[in-house]
Design an enzyme around this catalytic site. Structure first.
Site, PDB file in Angstrom:
ATOM      1  N   GLU A  55       0.989  -0.922  -0.137  1.00 40.46           N
ATOM      2  CA  GLU A  55      -0.018  -0.036   0.301  1.00 40.46           C
ATOM      3  C   GLU A  55       0.839   1.613   0.360  1.00 40.46           C
ATOM      4  O   GLU A  55       1.647   1.391   0.485  1.00 40.46           O
ATOM      5  CB  GLU A  55      -1.095   0.012   0.835  1.00 40.46           C
ATOM      6  CG  GLU A  55      -2.020   0.982   1.200  1.00 40.46           C
ATOM      7  CD  GLU A  55      -2.982   1.757   2.873  1.00 40.46           C
ATOM      8  OE1 GLU A  55      -3.663   1.811   2.720  1.00 40.46           O
ATOM      9  OE2 GLU A  55      -1.878   0.644   3.656  1.00 40.46           O
ATOM     10  N   LYS A 155     -10.520   0.835  -1.141  1.00 35.88           N
ATOM     11  CA  LYS A 155      -9.945   0.801   0.836  1.00 35.88           C
ATOM     12  C   LYS A 155     -11.347   1.637   1.282  1.00 35.88           C
ATOM     13  O   LYS A 155     -11.531   2.097   1.260  1.00 35.88           O
ATOM     14  CB  LYS A 155      -8.695   0.981   1.070  1.00 35.88           C
ATOM     15  CG  LYS A 155      -8.507   0.854   2.116  1.00 35.88           C
ATOM     16  CD  LYS A 155      -7.240   2.131   3.285  1.00 35.88           C
ATOM     17  CE  LYS A 155      -6.652   1.459   4.138  1.00 35.88           C
ATOM     18  NZ  LYS A 155      -5.811   2.039   5.204  1.00 35.88           N
ATOM     19  N   CYS A 188      -4.583  -2.634   4.521  1.00 31.18           N
ATOM     20  CA  CYS A 188      -3.987  -2.653   5.461  1.00 31.18           C
ATOM     21  C   CYS A 188      -5.135  -2.792   7.109  1.00 31.18           C
ATOM     22  O   CYS A 188      -5.476  -4.354   7.196  1.00 31.18           O
ATOM     23  CB  CYS A 188      -3.665  -1.092   5.693  1.00 31.18           C
ATOM     24  SG  CYS A 188      -2.424  -0.955   6.952  1.00 31.18           S
TER      25      CYS A 188
END
Length: 459
Positions: A55, A155, A188
């Protein structure tokens, strides 16, 4: 199949809040993409069929909403037909980054997953449309070995990323491969939440996950490699995790994880990137690690007098601890509805303080989510107030059996040893509403053995 992940030390903009032209944004990103290109070639030479990048690896971080704009590519999100950015570069404007990634995949004939910033214009009639008339997303892209764009993922659980928007609905993103079937993807902070990570895996019965991350390590319970392994074990999946490498920011820790073996990189000392390549088995649906595996005896008899309990802060939460004294013993400590139990025996008595801690409540710092945790940890020093501190080295070898009456089925078994290395439990799983974790003789000194439960419904 052979998988690769690359822990990238990204070349960062010296002043991310400054407004720049698209040209200089592309120049900076091009320097990171040059590194990606070398790593794709290196991975392909080692036989890798898929490679995952971290990321924020291409553009870096600490942007404002307006300063990141020149760094954003346009990527069509809907699955509107097949697009090969390398072969069809003129379909859309502002696709220079995706074109380069697509060409890398095509040139090395490798599946490729990367993370970049993307933009999507929106209509004033859309009530969620930001004032500047566009959405900005933290996006993963997956390419086939011929360069075709297979899937995108935006995300969902942003971690203080003010430059980006959260999509209205969680994306459930996955793509198919000839060598290992379907791969799911998320990013993440998503790994700590039900949506979309857990739901994606459950709904589509996925067994392989690609995971770009930019993770700041937090011991004793949320070091990158520690939680990545726990996730692979808890869900019985292969996890290909690529983290960014910035030790000064506490960022390192990538790996290729199967439920029973890990190939990891954790390095807070040196600089530069690291390519990990490993051959791992394709998991088919029938294989389960997390069912009952004879956890041995459960003593429910009246406990011997437990030592005094005390409170200390760990991971910004107020844990209740009992000290782990002597060469052997049985302990219990409770908070709210959660009780944690420990049977232990030390090989040799060292002058290190360990404690058994419990927390059952809402975690509210750096994100809000409900945690049920039973944790055996090495304290930072010899006083109770040091329990919960970040510790990286230990010498005590402890045989233990840890269990708790967890109220959630989602329990992540953590086992971390000296030098932030990983070990695997001998037994783990459920028995009579208790979750067990046991180990005879860790490979090196014990840092953390914990049951990290996530009670998603109470978030």
């Amino acid at each position: 199949y052979v998988a690769a992940v690359y822990e990238h030390e990204s070349i960062l903009s010296p002043s991310p809040a400054a407004l720049v032209e698209r040209r200089s944004a592309l120049e900076l990103m091009g320097r990171n993409l040059d590194v990606y290109e070398q790593q794709v070639l290196a991975a392909a030479r080692q036989g890798a069929q898929i490679i995952v990048f971290p990321e924020d690896g291409i553009h870096g971080f600490n942007f404002t909403r307006s300063s990141i704009y020149p760094y954003l590519d346009f990527v069509p999100h809907s699955h509107s037909g097949k697009w090969n950015p390398c072969r069809e570069p003129y379909f859309f404007n502002d696709t220079e980054v995706v074109q380069r990634l697509s060409c890398m995949a095509l040139k090395s004939k490798i599946f490729l997953v990367a993370n970049l910033g993307t933009k999507q214009p929106c209509e004033r009639t859309d009530p969620r449309c930001p004032a500047d008339g566009r959405y900005q997303f933290n996006t993963n892209v997956a390419f086939a070995a011929d360069g075709t764009l297979l899937a995108t993922y935006r995300k969902h659980n942003l971690y203080f990323e003010y430059a980006f928007d959260t999509p209205a609905e969680p994306d459930y993103a996955f793509f198919d491969t000839p060598f290992a079937g379907k791969f799911g993807m998320f990013t993440c902070f998503d790994i700590l939440f039900f949506e979309p990570a857990v739901n994606l895996i459950r709904q589509y019965n996925l067994k392989q996950i690609v995971y770009p991350t930019a993770w700041m390590n937090q011991l004793p319970l949320l070091s990158a490699v520690e939680f990545q392994q726990a996730f692979a074990t808890a869900f019985n999946v292969n996890l290909l995790a690529a983290n960014i490498h910035h030790p000064t920011l506490g960022m390192t820790g990538s790996g290729i994880y199967t439920p029973v073996k890990s190939f990891i990189y954790h390095n807070m000392e040196s600089y530069g990137g690291k390519l990990i390549v490993a051959e791992i088995p394709v998991i088919t649906t029938g294989y389960k690690t997390n069912l009952e595996k004879n956890p041995g005896r459960v003593s429910e008899k009246g406990k011997e007098q437990s030592p005094p309990s005390f409170n200390a802060e760990m991971m910004y939460d107020n844990f209740t601890f009992v000290p782990v004294w002597g060469e052997k013993g049985e302990l219990q400590v409770c908070a709210n509805t959660l009780c944690c139990y420990l049977n232990y025996r030390r090989a040799v008595l060292t002058d290190e303080l360990y404690a058994l801690g419990v927390f059952d409540g809402l975690h509210t710092v750096h994100g809000t989510y409900y945690v049920q945790a039973c944790a055996l940890v090495k304290c930072g020093g010899l006083s109770f107030s040091t329990c919960g501190q970040e510790v990286t080295d230990a010498t005590a070898l402890i045989d233990f059996q840890l269990w708790g009456n967890m109220s959630t089925p989602y329990v992540f078994p953590l086992l971390l040893t000296s030098g932030v290395t990983l070990d695997f439990a001998d037994h783990m799983g459920w028995k009579n509403n208790y979750y067990f974790l046991s180990k005879n003789r860790t490979s090196s000194g014990l840092l953390t053995a914990a049951l990290y439960g996530r009670w998603y419904e109470k978030d």
